[in-house]
Write a protein that holds these residues in place. Structure first.
Motif, short mmCIF file in Angstrom:
data_model
loop_
_atom_site.label_atom_id
_atom_site.label_comp_id
_atom_site.label_asym_id
_atom_site.label_seq_id
_atom_site.Cartn_x
_atom_site.Cartn_y
_atom_site.Cartn_z
N GLU A 119 69.41 111.25 41.29
CA GLU A 119 68.13 111.34 41.96
C GLU A 119 68.33 112.05 43.29
OE1 GLU A 119 65.20 110.75 41.04
OE2 GLU A 119 65.33 109.34 39.36
N ARG A 120 67.34 112.78 43.74
CA ARG A 120 67.45 113.48 45.02
C ARG A 120 67.08 112.55 46.17
NH1 ARG A 120 65.06 119.58 43.88
NH2 ARG A 120 66.63 120.16 42.30
N THR A 121 67.79 111.46 46.23
CA THR A 121 67.61 110.48 47.29
C THR A 121 68.97 109.87 47.57
OG1 THR A 121 66.50 108.43 47.93
CG2 THR A 121 67.03 108.68 45.62
N SER A 122 69.19 109.44 48.81
CA SER A 122 70.50 108.90 49.16
C SER A 122 70.68 107.46 48.73
CB SER A 122 70.73 109.02 50.67
OG SER A 122 69.74 108.29 51.38
N VAL A 123 69.59 106.78 48.34
CA VAL A 123 69.67 105.38 47.93
C VAL A 123 68.72 105.13 46.76
CG1 VAL A 123 69.41 102.97 48.60
CG2 VAL A 123 70.24 104.63 50.27
N LEU A 124 69.22 104.58 45.67
CA LEU A 124 68.37 104.09 44.59
C LEU A 124 67.98 102.65 44.90
CD1 LEU A 124 70.24 105.20 41.32
CD2 LEU A 124 68.29 106.32 42.42
N LEU A 125 66.70 102.35 44.73
CA LEU A 125 66.21 100.99 44.91
C LEU A 125 65.55 100.53 43.62
CD1 LEU A 125 64.65 101.37 48.49
CD2 LEU A 125 66.79 100.22 47.88
N PRO A 126 65.44 99.23 43.40
CA PRO A 126 64.86 98.73 42.14
C PRO A 126 63.34 98.85 42.12
CG PRO A 126 65.48 96.89 43.53
CD PRO A 126 65.96 98.12 44.24
N THR A 127 62.85 100.09 42.17
CA THR A 127 61.43 100.38 42.18
C THR A 127 60.95 100.71 40.77
OG1 THR A 127 61.81 102.73 42.56
CG2 THR A 127 61.63 101.32 44.52
N PRO A 128 59.64 100.67 40.54
CA PRO A 128 59.12 101.06 39.21
C PRO A 128 59.55 102.46 38.80
CG PRO A 128 57.43 99.90 40.44
CD PRO A 128 58.56 100.12 41.40
N GLY A 129 59.58 103.40 39.76
CA GLY A 129 59.97 104.76 39.43
C GLY A 129 61.41 104.85 38.97
N VAL A 130 62.31 104.17 39.65
CA VAL A 130 63.72 104.17 39.26
C VAL A 130 63.89 103.49 37.89
CG1 VAL A 130 66.00 103.25 39.83
CG2 VAL A 130 64.61 104.36 41.60
N LEU A 131 63.15 102.42 37.67
CA LEU A 131 63.22 101.75 36.37
C LEU A 131 62.76 102.67 35.25
CD1 LEU A 131 63.69 99.32 34.56
CD2 LEU A 131 61.41 98.49 35.18
N ARG A 132 61.66 103.38 35.48
CA ARG A 132 61.17 104.31 34.45
C ARG A 132 62.22 105.36 34.14
NH1 ARG A 132 56.24 103.80 37.26
NH2 ARG A 132 56.67 105.68 38.48
N ARG A 133 62.85 105.91 35.17
CA ARG A 133 63.86 106.94 34.94
C ARG A 133 65.06 106.35 34.20
NH1 ARG A 133 65.83 111.62 37.77
NH2 ARG A 133 66.69 112.92 36.12
N ALA A 134 65.50 105.18 34.60
CA ALA A 134 66.64 104.55 33.94
C ALA A 134 66.33 104.26 32.48
CB ALA A 134 67.03 103.27 34.68
N ARG A 135 65.13 103.76 32.20
CA ARG A 135 64.76 103.47 30.81
C ARG A 135 64.70 104.76 29.99
NH1 ARG A 135 59.84 99.15 31.00
NH2 ARG A 135 60.18 99.24 28.74
N SER A 136 64.19 105.83 30.59
CA SER A 136 64.11 107.10 29.89
C SER A 136 65.51 107.63 29.56
CB SER A 136 63.37 108.13 30.75
OG SER A 136 63.39 109.41 30.15
N ILE A 137 66.43 107.54 30.53
CA ILE A 137 67.81 108.00 30.29
C ILE A 137 68.45 107.15 29.19
CG2 ILE A 137 70.10 108.22 31.31
CD1 ILE A 137 68.65 108.70 34.02
N ALA A 138 68.26 105.84 29.26
CA ALA A 138 68.86 104.95 28.26
C ALA A 138 68.38 105.29 26.86
CB ALA A 138 68.54 103.50 28.61
N ARG A 139 67.08 105.59 26.74
CA ARG A 139 66.55 105.94 25.41
C ARG A 139 67.10 107.28 24.93
NH1 ARG A 139 61.55 103.56 27.36
NH2 ARG A 139 61.00 105.61 28.17
#
Length: 384
Positions: free
Chosen positions: A67-87
């Motif tokens: 992600e183009r951010t220095s810190v990942l946080l447990p936000t809905p957006g990060v969850l959506r991206r993680a779920r998409s990558i996992a699938r």
């Protein structure tokens, strides 16, 4: 083939012990079985020690998605991206490089089909366990994951108090290893000594981020006493961080700046040579902020032992787990300069005994702290 999604804020080329831990585990998973989703280091092209993350990622034997951010946080957006990558990558297990706070994503990933979720813990989670809000967060993470790992008995005890009995019973030991082929005597110390004008002087080396917990200020306050006993000694402080300017001023105030060298951040591949430039390793870390800022283990002590150096460690948190007292080094009170000075002087004034201690440290690391052992342990945890 089963595949694992590693989600982490701690990944090279960002420097640090956790980053090296997570990266080494990823490298030792079976080929084709890992995908990494992580944050990006701050862009500092031209700064010493800075490495281009894109070039680094291309050299890895697995996909790295940033992600183009220095810190990942447990936000809905990060969850959506993680779920998409996992699938898309067909990942059936998840490894969090650090349990807090990203482990809060575990429940959402479970609903995507992750059958096994493991979260690593380090020193900062032990600090969170001392805070009411942090305890609640860790409890939720423990309930949502299959396994929380711990570095040693100190961190296990601290974390278990924050977890439900069921989650505490699922905790498993997983500590980092050391690459003994990289960290060894003869790894390039001669050119480091030449670079900093150290010659054949006795050298005490400290490798770490420059932050208050690591105790470089205690080491500097001990240095006048060291010089009184070993006038030709030099201190090599390796690493960058926000505490550097304060440490440089302290060296000047104490009148020892002529015998102290600050390297700043150094590239990862040059670290073994910087250890190898020393005769003694010292990092008198101490616990701060009422137990919130604590050392989880201290991989630097093990890397120094692998290089054949006797170590002087602080008594913060799990740091003593990385030292066999009297055999591979000494554990001291990191809040006071006196114990550090006495331990360093004792080692510098008896080079033969120091070398023997370093040899015992090398043998101990080869036997007990191999990456093969850590990688096999992780495989067992991910398989369940």
């Amino acid at each position: 083939m089963a595949r694992t999604l590693i989600i982490t804020n701690d990944f090279p080329p960002r420097p640090g012990g956790i980053q090296a831990f997570v990266h080494a585990l990823a490298l030792r998973r079976p080929p084709g079985s890992v995908v990494v989703y992580c944050s990006s280091p701050a862009r500092r092209p031209g700064a010493r020690g800075w490495r281009d993350p894109e070039a680094f990622d291309l050299r890895q034997p697995f996909p790295v998605i940033r992600e183009r951010t220095s810190v990942l946080l447990p936000t809905p957006g990060v969850l959506r991206r993680a779920r998409s990558i996992a699938r898309l990558e067909e990942c059936d297990s998840v490894l969090f490089g650090a349990a807090a706070p990203l482990g809060l994503l575990a429940g959402g990933l479970r609903r995507t089909g992750a059958r096994r979720i493991v979260a690593l813990t380090h020193g900062h989670e032990a600090g969170w366990a001392a805070l009411p809000g942090g305890r609640e967060l860790l409890r939720r993470i423990g309930e949502q994951t299959d396994v929380l790992t711990y570095l040693g008995e100190y961190t296990r005890t601290r974390l278990a108090r924050a977890l439900t009995p069921e989650a505490a019973a699922r905790m498993r030991h997983l500590a980092p290893g050391v690459d003994v082929d990289r960290f060894r005597r003869g790894a390039g110390g001669a050119w480091v000594r030449e670079r900093y004008g150290l010659g054949n002087r006795p050298v005490v080396v400290c490798v770490s981020r420059l932050v208050p917990r690591k105790g470089q200020d205690t080491l500097l306050r001990a240095w006048p006493r060291v010089l009184a006993e070993v006038p030709e000694a030099a201190l090599l402080i390796v690493g960058g961080g926000p505490y550097r300017s304060r440490l440089e001023r302290l060296a000047q105030e104490l009148g020892v700046d002529r015998s102290v060298r600050f390297t700043g951040s150094v590239p990862w591949e040059e670290l073994p040579a910087h250890y190898d430039a020393g005769d003694v390793f010292a990092m008198p870390c101490r616990t701060r902020n009422g137990g919130l800022d604590v050392e989880g283990l201290g991989i630097v002590y093990l890397e120094a032992s692998a290089t054949g150096l006797p170590v002087v460690a602080g008594d913060s948190g799990g740091a003593p787990d990385a030292v066999e007292e009297g055999e591979t080094g000494h554990v001291v009170d990191g809040t006071r300069p006196g114990p550090t000075a006495r331990a360093v002087v004792r080692l510098l004034r008896d080079p033969s005994a120091a070398r023997e201690m370093g040899e015992r440290g090398r043998a101990w690391v080869e036997k007990e702290w191999s990456w093969d052992r850590a990688a096999a342990r992780l495989g067992e945890l991910l398989e369940g």
